[in-house]
Design a protein around this motif. Structure first.
Motif, PDB file in Angstrom:
ATOM      1  N   LEU A   1      56.729  40.160  58.691  1.00  0.00           N
ATOM      2  CA  LEU A   1      56.878  38.832  58.392  1.00  0.00           C
ATOM      3  C   LEU A   1      56.095  37.901  59.312  1.00  0.00           C
ATOM      4  O   LEU A   1      55.847  36.773  58.567  1.00  0.00           O
ATOM      5  CB  LEU A   1      58.520  38.546  58.910  1.00  0.00           C
ATOM      6  N   LEU A   2      55.508  38.262  60.156  1.00  0.00           N
ATOM      7  CA  LEU A   2      54.789  37.187  61.055  1.00  0.00           C
ATOM      8  C   LEU A   2      53.357  38.218  61.622  1.00  0.00           C
ATOM      9  O   LEU A   2      53.442  38.967  61.825  1.00  0.00           O
ATOM     10  CB  LEU A   2      55.197  36.959  62.374  1.00  0.00           C
ATOM     11  N   HIS A   3      52.287  37.308  61.348  1.00  0.00           N
ATOM     12  CA  HIS A   3      51.075  37.614  62.094  1.00  0.00           C
ATOM     13  C   HIS A   3      51.087  37.285  63.304  1.00  0.00           C
ATOM     14  O   HIS A   3      51.324  36.056  63.655  1.00  0.00           O
ATOM     15  CB  HIS A   3      49.777  37.091  61.330  1.00  0.00           C
TER      16      HIS A   3
ATOM     17  N   THR B   1      53.296  35.839  57.102  1.00  0.00           N
ATOM     18  CA  THR B   1      52.779  36.465  55.873  1.00  0.00           C
ATOM     19  C   THR B   1      53.307  36.050  54.608  1.00  0.00           C
ATOM     20  O   THR B   1      54.250  35.284  54.572  1.00  0.00           O
ATOM     21  CB  THR B   1      53.180  38.020  55.958  1.00  0.00           C
ATOM     22  N   ASP B   2      52.827  36.381  53.470  1.00  0.00           N
ATOM     23  CA  ASP B   2      53.461  36.004  52.223  1.00  0.00           C
ATOM     24  C   ASP B   2      54.745  36.412  51.983  1.00  0.00           C
ATOM     25  O   ASP B   2      55.556  35.762  51.628  1.00  0.00           O
ATOM     26  CB  ASP B   2      52.482  36.540  51.015  1.00  0.00           C
ATOM     27  N   ALA B   3      55.137  37.740  52.512  1.00  0.00           N
ATOM     28  CA  ALA B   3      56.564  38.052  52.603  1.00  0.00           C
ATOM     29  C   ALA B   3      57.468  37.233  53.471  1.00  0.00           C
ATOM     30  O   ALA B   3      58.504  36.873  53.187  1.00  0.00           O
ATOM     31  CB  ALA B   3      56.644  39.487  53.015  1.00  0.00           C
ATOM     32  N   GLY B   4      56.866  37.005  54.497  1.00  0.00           N
ATOM     33  CA  GLY B   4      57.477  36.005  55.683  1.00  0.00           C
ATOM     34  C   GLY B   4      57.675  34.665  55.073  1.00  0.00           C
ATOM     35  O   GLY B   4      58.626  33.956  55.402  1.00  0.00           O
ATOM     36  N   ARG B   5      56.793  34.102  54.337  1.00  0.00           N
ATOM     37  CA  ARG B   5      57.033  32.857  53.776  1.00  0.00           C
ATOM     38  C   ARG B   5      58.104  32.789  52.887  1.00  0.00           C
ATOM     39  O   ARG B   5      59.186  31.820  52.701  1.00  0.00           O
ATOM     40  CB  ARG B   5      55.740  32.362  53.192  1.00  0.00           C
ATOM     41  N   GLN B   6      58.236  33.877  51.972  1.00  0.00           N
ATOM     42  CA  GLN B   6      59.406  34.004  50.999  1.00  0.00           C
ATOM     43  C   GLN B   6      60.695  34.081  51.838  1.00  0.00           C
ATOM     44  O   GLN B   6      61.709  33.570  51.517  1.00  0.00           O
ATOM     45  CB  GLN B   6      59.032  35.321  50.188  1.00  0.00           C
ATOM     46  N   TYR B   7      60.474  34.954  52.742  1.00  0.00           N
ATOM     47  CA  TYR B   7      61.694  35.292  53.585  1.00  0.00           C
ATOM     48  C   TYR B   7      62.367  34.189  54.220  1.00  0.00           C
ATOM     49  O   TYR B   7      63.603  34.121  54.490  1.00  0.00           O
ATOM     50  CB  TYR B   7      61.629  36.482  54.416  1.00  0.00           C
ATOM     51  N   LEU B   8      61.513  33.234  54.753  1.00  0.00           N
ATOM     52  CA  LEU B   8      61.742  31.968  55.299  1.00  0.00           C
ATOM     53  C   LEU B   8      62.676  31.258  54.402  1.00  0.00           C
ATOM     54  O   LEU B   8      63.609  30.457  55.141  1.00  0.00           O
ATOM     55  CB  LEU B   8      60.563  31.243  56.022  1.00  0.00           C
TER      56      LEU B   8
ATOM     57  N   ASP C   1      61.418  42.213  65.429  1.00  0.00           N
ATOM     58  CA  ASP C   1      60.993  43.517  65.247  1.00  0.00           C
ATOM     59  C   ASP C   1      61.829  44.344  64.288  1.00  0.00           C
ATOM     60  O   ASP C   1      61.771  44.949  63.354  1.00  0.00           O
ATOM     61  CB  ASP C   1      60.859  44.151  66.510  1.00  0.00           C
ATOM     62  N   SER C   2      63.424  43.951  64.546  1.00  0.00           N
ATOM     63  CA  SER C   2      64.580  44.619  63.885  1.00  0.00           C
ATOM     64  C   SER C   2      64.467  44.197  62.489  1.00  0.00           C
ATOM     65  O   SER C   2      64.798  44.880  61.595  1.00  0.00           O
ATOM     66  CB  SER C   2      65.835  44.137  64.566  1.00  0.00           C
ATOM     67  N   LEU C   3      64.203  42.903  62.235  1.00  0.00           N
ATOM     68  CA  LEU C   3      64.111  42.427  60.836  1.00  0.00           C
ATOM     69  C   LEU C   3      62.902  43.088  60.032  1.00  0.00           C
ATOM     70  O   LEU C   3      63.159  43.433  58.845  1.00  0.00           O
ATOM     71  CB  LEU C   3      63.936  40.656  60.898  1.00  0.00           C
ATOM     72  N   GLU C   4      61.926  43.154  60.601  1.00  0.00           N
ATOM     73  CA  GLU C   4      60.798  43.671  59.861  1.00  0.00           C
ATOM     74  C   GLU C   4      60.957  45.024  59.671  1.00  0.00           C
ATOM     75  O   GLU C   4      60.637  45.640  58.696  1.00  0.00           O
ATOM     76  CB  GLU C   4      59.459  43.466  60.685  1.00  0.00           C
ATOM     77  N   THR C   5      61.337  45.765  60.596  1.00  0.00           N
ATOM     78  CA  THR C   5      61.660  47.177  60.261  1.00  0.00           C
ATOM     79  C   THR C   5      62.610  47.490  59.298  1.00  0.00           C
ATOM     80  O   THR C   5      62.527  48.398  58.328  1.00  0.00           O
ATOM     81  CB  THR C   5      62.435  47.917  61.718  1.00  0.00           C
TER      82      THR C   5
ATOM     83  N   GLN D   1      63.397  29.860  64.198  1.00  0.00           N
ATOM     84  CA  GLN D   1      62.875  29.157  65.373  1.00  0.00           C
ATOM     85  C   GLN D   1      61.409  29.532  65.777  1.00  0.00           C
ATOM     86  O   GLN D   1      60.704  28.685  66.326  1.00  0.00           O
ATOM     87  CB  GLN D   1      64.097  29.334  66.468  1.00  0.00           C
ATOM     88  N   ALA D   2      61.234  30.836  65.741  1.00  0.00           N
ATOM     89  CA  ALA D   2      59.784  31.000  65.864  1.00  0.00           C
ATOM     90  C   ALA D   2      58.849  30.491  65.096  1.00  0.00           C
ATOM     91  O   ALA D   2      57.853  30.124  65.640  1.00  0.00           O
ATOM     92  CB  ALA D   2      59.845  32.775  65.927  1.00  0.00           C
ATOM     93  N   VAL D   3      59.129  30.354  63.756  1.00  0.00           N
ATOM     94  CA  VAL D   3      58.247  29.835  62.918  1.00  0.00           C
ATOM     95  C   VAL D   3      58.129  28.376  63.270  1.00  0.00           C
ATOM     96  O   VAL D   3      57.004  27.651  63.332  1.00  0.00           O
ATOM     97  CB  VAL D   3      58.468  29.903  61.566  1.00  0.00           C
ATOM     98  N   SER D   4      59.244  27.619  63.520  1.00  0.00           N
ATOM     99  CA  SER D   4      59.370  26.298  63.854  1.00  0.00           C
ATOM    100  C   SER D   4      58.683  25.917  65.133  1.00  0.00           C
ATOM    101  O   SER D   4      57.834  24.940  65.287  1.00  0.00           O
ATOM    102  CB  SER D   4      60.791  25.751  63.880  1.00  0.00           C
ATOM    103  N   LYS D   5      58.982  26.727  66.255  1.00  0.00           N
ATOM    104  CA  LYS D   5      58.343  26.215  67.632  1.00  0.00           C
ATOM    105  C   LYS D   5      56.856  26.834  67.920  1.00  0.00           C
ATOM    106  O   LYS D   5      56.487  26.582  68.719  1.00  0.00           O
ATOM    107  CB  LYS D   5      59.421  26.935  68.619  1.00  0.00           C
TER     108      LYS D   5
END
Length: 296
Positions: free
Chosen positions: A42-44, A53-60, A32-36, A6-10
């Motif tokens: 995952l996000l800039h 981020t590249d990792a965030g794009r793959q994880y999305l 924060d918990s996901l990234e830890t 939702q954060a990426v979408s909104k």
């Protein structure tokens, strides 16, 4: 994962929080918990915008696929509480299942066309939970367990022999006389495999017997008895047709046959059984209410 998507979408964590009915601080904690846990960003994040981020794009992409699978799984499970559907695994003793269960399946599947029946036939004891059966048909007294059971009917025993055998060897009138006859035993029964046959309602009369055939299937014993090999002591549902045709003769001795303890359908003790399971239980109770196997 939902907050992240939702954060990426909104475009912001606060918007994601509003969409999911949580505070911006709580939405931030989730990401924060996901990234830890993942050990990567995952996000800039800036005060104005978010970017992957590249990792965030793959994880999305993985999150979208996983959450869709979860939604479909939950929808399928939920729908089974409102409509009988899916694979139903039913186990029954071989001879009984062939005679009485298999012929019922066509009508059941006509009533419930979204149910696929997986019928297993075996004379060995099956473990419902370990072997993932939905239902098990059990003949005889039930052992103590956490399983639930519905009684379907009676299962009386009959002592029988062919007219040819009785003509050649004589007809016994007392249970003690069985010791001098050729008695064909069912070796999956703890009583018959031990060389004794039990009589009386509670099996209190024990008679030692011998014979030149033991078998793990009642139909095989029936075939041997019809050919005049010896006396058999089997449930009524196995011998009833042979008795009706005259191929076998019922022997009435000085003690009544053993009461096997009835016919039951066993199922897991879940409070919310899938509708397919409840439908089959109700169907079996309905059919066996007027079945000939309920009585002698």
């Amino acid at each position: 994962m939902q907050v992240f998507i939702q954060a990426v979408s909104k475009g912001s964590l606060s918007a994601a929080g509003r969409e999911l009915n949580m505070s911006p601080a709580m939405a931030t904690k989730h990401v924060d918990s996901l990234e830890t846990r993942l050990g990567t960003k995952l996000l800039h994040r800036t005060t104005r915008q978010l970017s992957l981020t590249d990792a965030g794009r793959q994880y999305l992409q993985a999150c979208q696929r996983i959450l869709q699978d979860i939604e479909e799984a939950e929808s399928e499970v939920s729908s089974q509480q409102h409509q009988a559907m899916g694979r139903l695994r039913l186990n029954a003793p071989l001879s009984f299942g062939t005679r009485f269960i298999a012929p019922l399946i066509p009508e059941f599947t006509q009533r419930y066309p979204l149910v696929e029946v997986d019928l297993g036939l075996s004379d060995t004891q099956q473990d419902l939970l370990k072997e993932n059966w939905d239902l098990i048909i059990r003949i005889g007294h039930l052992a103590d367990s956490n399983l639930k059971a519905r009684r379907l009917g009676n299962c009386p025993m009959r002592l029988c022999a062919s007219p040819e055998y009785l003509k050649k060897h004589g007809k016994p009138n007392r249970v003690a006389e069985l010791s001098s006859h050729n008695c064909l035993s069912y070796n999956l029964s703890s009583a018959q495999s031990s060389g004794t046959w039990a009589f009386g309602q509670d099996g209190q009369i024990q008679v030692p017997v011998t014979g030149n055939l033991m078998c793990n299937n009642g139909d095989a014993l029936l075939a041997a008895a019809v050919k005049g090999q010896g006396i058999i002591y089997q449930p009524n549902f196995i011998v009833s047709e042979a008795l009706a045709s005259g191929a076998l003769v019922a022997l009435e001795l000085n003690h009544p046959p053993l009461d096997l303890g009835g016919l039951h359908v066993l199922f897991a003790p879940d409070r919310r059984l899938p509708l397919k399971v409840r439908a089959m239980i109700d169907y079996l109770v309905e059919v066996f209410a007027t079945s000939p196997c309920r009585s002698a």
